[in-house]
Write an enzyme that holds these catalytic residues in place. Structure first.
Site, PDB file in Angstrom:
ATOM      1  N   GLU A  48      -5.350  -3.447  15.914  1.00  0.00           N
ATOM      2  CA  GLU A  48      -5.668  -3.810  14.527  1.00  0.00           C
ATOM      3  C   GLU A  48      -6.198  -2.618  13.728  1.00  0.00           C
ATOM      4  O   GLU A  48      -7.293  -2.682  13.163  1.00  0.00           O
ATOM      5  CB  GLU A  48      -6.734  -4.915  14.507  1.00  0.00           C
ATOM      6  CG  GLU A  48      -6.378  -6.187  15.251  1.00  0.00           C
ATOM      7  CD  GLU A  48      -7.565  -7.155  15.366  1.00  0.00           C
ATOM      8  OE1 GLU A  48      -8.724  -6.751  15.106  1.00  0.00           O
ATOM      9  OE2 GLU A  48      -7.333  -8.311  15.728  1.00  0.00           O
ATOM     10  N   PRO A  49      -5.453  -1.519  13.670  1.00  0.00           N
ATOM     11  CA  PRO A  49      -5.980  -0.388  12.909  1.00  0.00           C
ATOM     12  C   PRO A  49      -5.936  -0.670  11.410  1.00  0.00           C
ATOM     13  O   PRO A  49      -4.972  -1.251  10.913  1.00  0.00           O
ATOM     14  CB  PRO A  49      -5.011   0.751  13.264  1.00  0.00           C
ATOM     15  CG  PRO A  49      -3.717   0.061  13.565  1.00  0.00           C
ATOM     16  CD  PRO A  49      -4.092  -1.267  14.192  1.00  0.00           C
ATOM     17  N   GLY A  50      -6.983  -0.285  10.699  1.00  0.00           N
ATOM     18  CA  GLY A  50      -7.012  -0.411   9.244  1.00  0.00           C
ATOM     19  C   GLY A  50      -7.169   0.964   8.631  1.00  0.00           C
ATOM     20  O   GLY A  50      -6.199   1.592   8.199  1.00  0.00           O
ATOM     21  N   CYS A  63     -24.747   2.901 -15.062  1.00  0.00           N
ATOM     22  CA  CYS A  63     -26.197   2.964 -15.223  1.00  0.00           C
ATOM     23  C   CYS A  63     -26.904   2.557 -13.937  1.00  0.00           C
ATOM     24  O   CYS A  63     -27.544   1.506 -13.862  1.00  0.00           O
ATOM     25  CB  CYS A  63     -26.613   2.046 -16.361  1.00  0.00           C
ATOM     26  SG  CYS A  63     -25.653   2.355 -17.829  1.00  0.00           S
ATOM     27  N   TYR A  74     -10.612   1.239   2.166  1.00  0.00           N
ATOM     28  CA  TYR A  74     -11.874   0.695   1.659  1.00  0.00           C
ATOM     29  C   TYR A  74     -12.240   1.330   0.327  1.00  0.00           C
ATOM     30  O   TYR A  74     -13.418   1.578   0.040  1.00  0.00           O
ATOM     31  CB  TYR A  74     -12.993   0.843   2.719  1.00  0.00           C
ATOM     32  CG  TYR A  74     -12.619   0.169   4.024  1.00  0.00           C
ATOM     33  CD1 TYR A  74     -12.589  -1.214   4.125  1.00  0.00           C
ATOM     34  CD2 TYR A  74     -12.225   0.914   5.142  1.00  0.00           C
ATOM     35  CE1 TYR A  74     -12.199  -1.845   5.308  1.00  0.00           C
ATOM     36  CE2 TYR A  74     -11.834   0.296   6.321  1.00  0.00           C
ATOM     37  CZ  TYR A  74     -11.820  -1.083   6.388  1.00  0.00           C
ATOM     38  OH  TYR A  74     -11.435  -1.698   7.552  1.00  0.00           O
TER      39      TYR A  74
HETATM   40  C1  LIG Z   1     -12.191  -4.448   9.802  1.00  0.00           C
HETATM   41  C2  LIG Z   1     -11.492  -4.896  11.017  1.00  0.00           C
HETATM   42  C3  LIG Z   1     -10.474  -4.117  11.568  1.00  0.00           C
HETATM   43  C4  LIG Z   1     -10.064  -2.779  11.017  1.00  0.00           C
HETATM   44  O1  LIG Z   1     -11.083  -1.837  11.145  1.00  0.00           O
HETATM   45  P1  LIG Z   1     -10.792  -0.302  10.817  1.00  0.00           P
HETATM   46  O2  LIG Z   1     -12.073   0.373  11.090  1.00  0.00           O
HETATM   47  O3  LIG Z   1     -10.429  -0.237   9.377  1.00  0.00           O
HETATM   48  O4  LIG Z   1      -9.687   0.143  11.709  1.00  0.00           O
HETATM   49  C5  LIG Z   1      -9.842  -4.598  12.685  1.00  0.00           C
HETATM   50  N1  LIG Z   1     -10.187  -5.787  13.250  1.00  0.00           N
HETATM   51  C6  LIG Z   1     -11.163  -6.548  12.740  1.00  0.00           C
HETATM   52  C7  LIG Z   1     -11.509  -7.833  13.401  1.00  0.00           C
HETATM   53  C8  LIG Z   1     -11.855  -6.137  11.608  1.00  0.00           C
HETATM   54  O5  LIG Z   1     -12.833  -6.891  11.109  1.00  0.00           O
END
Ligand SMILES: *Cc1c(COP(=O)(O)O)cnc(C)c1O
Length: 433
Positions: free
Chosen positions: A283-285, A354, A383
């Protein structure tokens, strides 16, 4: 000679003939077309990130579920979906975004500690792959909702391996002090409960220990705990697990030495998973999108005080909140390449809001910039736009995607009329004439 690449930016953003470009497009051209502040994403950088991640896991059955919360623009999701990505979602809104961008439901996993019954029903109706369940109450609710609908929900129990990710306190999630996951000591009983409840199918175990990890060691420990636990469920309790979900969290290079490199992260996963017969879900973001985006802004004023010099931009904390929220460091790079032998100046780069916390960079040593110049705030693809607000009634900045020599506005800046039109007066405030 290859184009000069400013420090801390991907190849997608480089000086060509003394002007910073996104792929083949001068950033000044994008500023003219879309105005500033605006987000600029490189399609090529997004693709190459996904391909590199996918290639690292070649040879083992894997599913990359891009974590939408890092950047959920339709054009970004579609870029990944076209390459075969799934999605990791945390809300009904993200589910709808993933489906709208063409992510097949059987590649969607639903994470998060607070799923409502309504969200569960929508996701079940769509036919998603799995719910990553984070508590026994959530399990009971999911069972009820699924049974009522005559559906079976795929369940992965998100366990909390109690490993400190060594990251910023606000983005660590995998210790017993955090709200996330089921403590591993309690998870065995929850697994038994999952198997016993109607409408549920235990199909995997999941983890996610935090974000922006800079060392592979916490992963190694957490993977080992996860796999040990999964083996116990399979071998001693007779559960059939099809998937192990290793979460996301891989850090990117903001300021200091590069964090975990992909190869050693992947090696740790392969080592832990050796012999596991199922599919690994990832699950890379942040890692997929951070380097592929910048926030383009224009210097409004340079204010020289007796103690400090402030570079005041038209971008602010409502656009990019990470410096204010996490003390995050982002490179700030002049769009016109500084002349050879230029000096450096220590400045605070700030926005017009402000609030004293409205900072983009504090005490930053950078080439002098002048009023009216454009600057690129780097490593801003993750983000960034998703955390933006309209505080101070500032419209959300538009998003632009670049591919080669072409660019396209992939979210436009709302008009002031649109912003105001969503408010209503109460009936007693409307005077009849
Ligand atoms: C936020 C999140 C991710 C992604 O995290 P990154 O740090 O952006 O890779 C993956 N899995 C879950 C459950 C998350 O909450």
């Amino acid at each position: 000679m290859p184009p000069a690449r400013p420090p801390a930016l991907l190849d997608a953003f480089a000086y060509q003939a003394g002007r910073l470009h996104a792929e083949g497009v001068p950033l000044s051209k994008i500023a003219d077309a879309a105005g500033t502040p605006c987000w600029v994403y490189s399609h090529g950088a997004l693709e190459s990130r996904y391909r590199a991640f996918d290639a690292a896991f070649a040879g083992i059955p894997h599913l990359i579920c891009y974590a939408l919360k890092a950047n959920s623009n339709q054009a970004v999701i579609k870029t990944f979906a076209d390459l075969g990505a799934g999605a990791d979602i945390v809300s009904e809104g993200e589910l709808r975004r993933a489906l709208a961008a063409g992510v097949p439901p059987e590649r969607i996993v639903f994470a998060g500690v607070g799923k409502t019954a309504a969200e569960m029903a929508v996701a079940l109706d769509a036919g998603i792959l799995q719910f990553n369940v984070e508590s026994d109450q959530e399990l009971e609710r999911l069972s009820q909702v699924a049974s009522q609908m005559g559906r079976t929900a795929g369940v992965a129990l998100r366990v909390n391996p109690d490993v400190d990710a060594g990251t910023h306190a606000k983005i660590t999630t995998g210790t017993a002090e955090n709200k996330f996951g089921i403590e591993i000591d309690q998870a065995r009983a929850v697994a038994a409960r999952t198997a016993a409840l109607p409408g549920l199918k235990l199909s995997g175990i999941a983890m996610h220990i935090g974000s922006q990890l800079t060392s592979v060691e916490p992963y190694r420990q957490a993977f080992a705990r996860l796999v040990d636990f999964a083996r116990m469920l399979m071998n001693e309790d007779g559960h059939k697990l099809e998937r192990l979900d290793l979460g996301g969290g891989l850090g990117v290079h903001y300021q200091h030495a590069p964090p975990v490199d992909l190869a050693s992260y992947c090696a740790a996963a392969r080592e832990a998973l050796a012999g596991f017969p199922g599919t690994v879900v990832l699950e890379p973001g942040r890692w997929m999108v951070a380097d592929a985006g910048i926030l383009l802004a224009r210097v409004q004023y340079v204010k020289r005080g007796s103690l400090k010099t402030f570079v005041i931009l038209d971008a602010a904390m409502n656009d990019l909140i990470r410096p204010a929220l996490y003390d995050a460091w982002h490179p700030v790079i002049p769009v016109v390449e500084p002349a050879a032998g230029h000096g450096l100046e220590t400045v605070d780069v700030v926005g017009p809001i402000c609030e004293s916390s409205d900072v983009i960079a504090t005490g930053r040593s950078m080439p002098p910039v002048a009023q009216g110049e454009l600057v690129a705030i780097g490593v801003a693809g993750a983000y960034g736009a998703v955390m933006a607000s309209t505080y101070n009634s500032r419209p959300l900045a538009p998003e632009v995607m670049v591919k080669g020599g072409a660019f396209s506005v992939v979210r436009s800046r709302p008009s002031y009329d649109e912003m105001i039109a969503s408010d209503r007066l109460a009936p007693w405030q409307i005077h009849r004439t």
